[in-house]
Motif scaffolding. Structure first.
Motif, PDB file in Angstrom:
ATOM      1  N   ALA A  90      76.361  96.267 -17.210  1.00 52.55           N
ATOM      2  CA  ALA A  90      75.526  96.413 -18.078  1.00 52.55           C
ATOM      3  C   ALA A  90      75.450  95.180 -19.268  1.00 52.55           C
ATOM      4  O   ALA A  90      74.355  95.294 -20.170  1.00 52.55           O
ATOM      5  CB  ALA A  90      75.816  98.125 -18.603  1.00 52.55           C
ATOM      6  N   ASP A  91      76.252  94.429 -19.705  1.00 52.09           N
ATOM      7  CA  ASP A  91      75.460  93.249 -21.024  1.00 52.09           C
ATOM      8  C   ASP A  91      74.936  93.194 -20.185  1.00 52.09           C
ATOM      9  O   ASP A  91      74.483  92.656 -19.409  1.00 52.09           O
ATOM     10  CB  ASP A  91      77.004  92.721 -20.472  1.00 52.09           C
ATOM     11  N   LEU A  92      74.281  92.422 -22.057  1.00 53.21           N
ATOM     12  CA  LEU A  92      73.372  91.295 -21.830  1.00 53.21           C
ATOM     13  C   LEU A  92      73.534  90.340 -20.779  1.00 53.21           C
ATOM     14  O   LEU A  92      71.830  90.165 -20.588  1.00 53.21           O
ATOM     15  CB  LEU A  92      73.100  91.714 -23.021  1.00 53.21           C
ATOM     16  N   ASP A  93      74.414  89.449 -20.629  1.00 51.17           N
ATOM     17  CA  ASP A  93      74.174  88.960 -20.141  1.00 51.17           C
ATOM     18  C   ASP A  93      74.233  88.310 -18.272  1.00 51.17           C
ATOM     19  O   ASP A  93      74.844  87.741 -17.750  1.00 51.17           O
ATOM     20  CB  ASP A  93      75.681  87.519 -20.167  1.00 51.17           C
ATOM     21  N   HIS A  94      74.592  89.910 -18.023  1.00 54.48           N
ATOM     22  CA  HIS A  94      74.280  90.173 -16.503  1.00 54.48           C
ATOM     23  C   HIS A  94      73.186  90.968 -16.420  1.00 54.48           C
ATOM     24  O   HIS A  94      73.065  91.379 -15.091  1.00 54.48           O
ATOM     25  CB  HIS A  94      75.427  90.989 -16.233  1.00 54.48           C
ATOM     26  N   PRO A 169      78.878  98.541 -23.853  1.00 52.02           N
ATOM     27  CA  PRO A 169      78.109  97.479 -23.613  1.00 52.02           C
ATOM     28  C   PRO A 169      77.805  97.804 -25.075  1.00 52.02           C
ATOM     29  O   PRO A 169      77.513  99.397 -25.666  1.00 52.02           O
ATOM     30  CB  PRO A 169      76.532  97.349 -23.440  1.00 52.02           C
ATOM     31  N   ARG A 170      78.268  96.695 -26.270  1.00 47.20           N
ATOM     32  CA  ARG A 170      77.769  97.247 -27.172  1.00 47.20           C
ATOM     33  C   ARG A 170      76.396  98.236 -28.058  1.00 47.20           C
ATOM     34  O   ARG A 170      76.296  99.441 -28.832  1.00 47.20           O
ATOM     35  CB  ARG A 170      77.662  96.314 -28.244  1.00 47.20           C
ATOM     36  N   TYR A 171      74.692  98.129 -26.980  1.00 44.54           N
ATOM     37  CA  TYR A 171      74.024  98.874 -27.898  1.00 44.54           C
ATOM     38  C   TYR A 171      74.064 100.001 -27.016  1.00 44.54           C
ATOM     39  O   TYR A 171      73.107 100.983 -26.873  1.00 44.54           O
ATOM     40  CB  TYR A 171      73.048  97.406 -26.494  1.00 44.54           C
ATOM     41  N   PRO A 200      84.366  89.948 -12.439  1.00 48.32           N
ATOM     42  CA  PRO A 200      84.088  89.235 -13.290  1.00 48.32           C
ATOM     43  C   PRO A 200      84.226  89.245 -15.353  1.00 48.32           C
ATOM     44  O   PRO A 200      83.871  88.955 -16.337  1.00 48.32           O
ATOM     45  CB  PRO A 200      82.425  88.827 -13.448  1.00 48.32           C
ATOM     46  N   ASP A 201      84.381  91.117 -14.916  1.00 44.16           N
ATOM     47  CA  ASP A 201      84.343  91.387 -15.842  1.00 44.16           C
ATOM     48  C   ASP A 201      85.830  92.789 -15.978  1.00 44.16           C
ATOM     49  O   ASP A 201      86.035  93.121 -15.157  1.00 44.16           O
ATOM     50  CB  ASP A 201      83.677  92.016 -16.877  1.00 44.16           C
ATOM     51  N   LEU A 202      87.214  92.485 -17.235  1.00 44.52           N
ATOM     52  CA  LEU A 202      88.055  93.103 -16.705  1.00 44.52           C
ATOM     53  C   LEU A 202      89.143  92.907 -18.130  1.00 44.52           C
ATOM     54  O   LEU A 202      89.189  92.186 -18.632  1.00 44.52           O
ATOM     55  CB  LEU A 202      88.771  92.166 -15.312  1.00 44.52           C
ATOM     56  N   ALA A 245      86.636  94.360 -24.652  1.00 43.83           N
ATOM     57  CA  ALA A 245      87.033  94.679 -23.600  1.00 43.83           C
ATOM     58  C   ALA A 245      87.788  93.198 -21.841  1.00 43.83           C
ATOM     59  O   ALA A 245      86.435  93.188 -20.702  1.00 43.83           O
ATOM     60  CB  ALA A 245      86.355  95.545 -22.823  1.00 43.83           C
ATOM     61  N   HIS A 246      88.408  92.607 -22.663  1.00 42.85           N
ATOM     62  CA  HIS A 246      88.914  90.850 -21.358  1.00 42.85           C
ATOM     63  C   HIS A 246      90.183  91.100 -21.577  1.00 42.85           C
ATOM     64  O   HIS A 246      90.545  90.384 -22.299  1.00 42.85           O
ATOM     65  CB  HIS A 246      87.689  89.772 -21.620  1.00 42.85           C
ATOM     66  N   TRP A 247      90.707  90.866 -20.005  1.00 41.64           N
ATOM     67  CA  TRP A 247      91.906  90.509 -20.021  1.00 41.64           C
ATOM     68  C   TRP A 247      92.243  88.965 -20.070  1.00 41.64           C
ATOM     69  O   TRP A 247      91.302  88.250 -19.776  1.00 41.64           O
ATOM     70  CB  TRP A 247      92.249  90.688 -18.856  1.00 41.64           C
ATOM     71  N   VAL A 270      85.250  82.761 -13.485  1.00 40.13           N
ATOM     72  CA  VAL A 270      84.308  82.421 -13.787  1.00 40.13           C
ATOM     73  C   VAL A 270      83.928  83.362 -15.401  1.00 40.13           C
ATOM     74  O   VAL A 270      84.740  83.759 -15.888  1.00 40.13           O
ATOM     75  CB  VAL A 270      83.504  83.737 -12.631  1.00 40.13           C
ATOM     76  N   HIS A 271      83.030  83.765 -16.054  1.00 38.84           N
ATOM     77  CA  HIS A 271      82.857  84.225 -16.899  1.00 38.84           C
ATOM     78  C   HIS A 271      83.480  83.878 -17.845  1.00 38.84           C
ATOM     79  O   HIS A 271      84.459  84.505 -18.496  1.00 38.84           O
ATOM     80  CB  HIS A 271      82.744  86.203 -16.732  1.00 38.84           C
ATOM     81  N   ILE A 272      83.158  82.115 -18.096  1.00 40.82           N
ATOM     82  CA  ILE A 272      84.164  81.565 -19.471  1.00 40.82           C
ATOM     83  C   ILE A 272      84.065  81.848 -20.661  1.00 40.82           C
ATOM     84  O   ILE A 272      82.552  81.002 -20.211  1.00 40.82           O
ATOM     85  CB  ILE A 272      84.672  80.254 -18.587  1.00 40.82           C
TER      86      ILE A 272
HETATM   87  C1  MLT Z   1      81.244  90.367 -23.225  1.00 37.30           C
HETATM   88  O1  MLT Z   1      81.230  89.987 -21.622  1.00 37.30           O
HETATM   89  O2  MLT Z   1      82.322  89.972 -23.761  1.00 37.30           O
HETATM   90  C2  MLT Z   1      79.518  90.566 -23.607  1.00 37.30           C
HETATM   91  O3  MLT Z   1      79.005  89.851 -22.376  1.00 37.30           O
HETATM   92  C3  MLT Z   1      79.940  90.506 -24.990  1.00 37.30           C
HETATM   93  C4  MLT Z   1      78.256  89.834 -25.407  1.00 37.30           C
HETATM   94  O4  MLT Z   1      77.125  90.237 -24.654  1.00 37.30           O
HETATM   95  O5  MLT Z   1      77.830  90.093 -27.018  1.00 37.30           O
END
Ligand code: MLT
Ligand code: MN
Ligand code: ZN
Length: 305
Positions: A90-94, A169-171, A200-202, A245-247, A270-272
């Motif tokens: 649910a991150d904003l960028d996704h 997500p932080r929100y 894309p997020d791990l 939360a990124h490897w 991806v997601h770089i």
């Molecule tokens: C992330 O992938 O860590 C988040 O998209 C970061 C964010 O939204 O600020």
């Protein structure tokens, strides 16, 4: 299955609007040394006509515009090649792009219950979209299931979702993240048998992630950071990769060391994040990724499996 990377940057994009870090500066000033990237999104199709979006970043409008099969066909006044959106987290960028898609028909979204909960309680997605296009929620199935088109016909793809180490997500205000806050997707082409694994997020690997990564033709995986303290060292943030939360990609405990040994025909990051030195064409980190037989994903890159 045709797989197209529509956006390959992490949150903020490359360059990021307010950033002057080495990567953002280089991509603005030296087009031969780095290529701009929009935020994380992939699209897949079994028939070249009906497409599924994997995530919906704020850049989705321009990403759709960049790829003709997603546009209304010549025969229709209004229409889209997009059948549904599969959301990994649910991150904003996704997810902010879900609001951008409001002018279409009911928006079909596949995701896990915890991701849906964040979209409902944190962003109010269905509450807002109710007054525009409306939504159809689908629980992403845990075992391979036929993915259907908006009209209920088969898409030629099978889909399964699996939980991966990750966070809300932080929100969501730092609440403890339930299992399923971050998901991976497996997509299989019924005709060719081609298998895509998309994560894309791990945050780290575990036995389930290892099993999924070990059984696919194409692996698209989190390439956010090269090192643990990258944001801090470059002076652009206070959090470590683990806290976000990124490897990480680099070093003995990074993902590249594992990807090297996987049998998948194609592997791409991806997601770089814009701080990741592998985005710079001439960097030693880029050479290391290439030498391991892994691609640094670029917008417009395609795979056929
Ligand atoms: C992330 O992938 O860590 C988040 O998209 C970061 C964010 O939204 O600020
Ligand atoms: Mn992100
Ligand atoms: Zn930057």
């Amino acid at each position: 299955m045709r797989v197209r990377l529509l956006g390959t940057a992490a949150g903020g994009g490359f360059p990021q609007w307010n950033c002057n870090c080495k990567g953002c500066r280089t991509v603005r000033q030296h087009p031969d040394q780095a290529i701009p990237r929009t935020q994380s999104c992939v699209t897949v199709s079994a028939d070249n006509e009906h497409w599924f979006l994997l995530n919906a970043p704020p850049d989705i409008r321009i990403q759709i515009e960049s790829f003709a099969p997603l546009l209304p066909s010549g025969k229709t006044l209004r229409g889209t090649g997009v059948e549904a959106v599969l959301v990994t987290n649910a991150d904003l960028d996704h997810t902010l792009g879900l609001f951008t898609l409001r002018e279409g028909g009911p928006l079909s979204v596949y995701t896990s219950p915890p991701v849906a909960q964040a979209l409902i309680e944190g962003l109010g997605v269905p509450q807002v979209l109710r007054s525009y296009c409306g939504m159809e929620w689908h629980d992403a199935p845990g075992s391979l299931t036929h993915l259907t088109l908006a009209n209920g016909k088969p898409s030629g793809l099978l889909m399964a979702a699996f939980p991966v180490p990750g966070k809300w997500p932080r929100y969501m205000g730092g609440q403890t993240s339930p299992e399923g806050s971050a998901m991976g997707f497996r997509l299989v082409d019924e005709k060719t048998g081609g298998k895509l694994v998309f994560i894309p997020d791990l945050a780290s690997t575990d036995s389930l992630v290892a099993k999924e990564m070990g059984d696919c033709d194409l692996l698209l995986i989190d390439g956010t950071f090269w090192t643990e303290r990258e944001m801090i060292e470059q002076g652009v943030g206070a959090l470590t990769a683990t806290q976000m939360a990124h490897w990480i990609v680099g070093g003995p405990s990074g993902s590249l060391a594992v990807l090297k040994g996987l049998k998948a025909r194609k592997k791409a990051y991806v997601h770089i994040n814009n701080t990741n030195p592998m985005l710079l064409e001439g960097s030693k980190e880029r050479s290391e990724v290439s030498a391991a037989g892994v691609e640094v994903g670029m917008d417009g890159m395609e795979f056929s499996i």
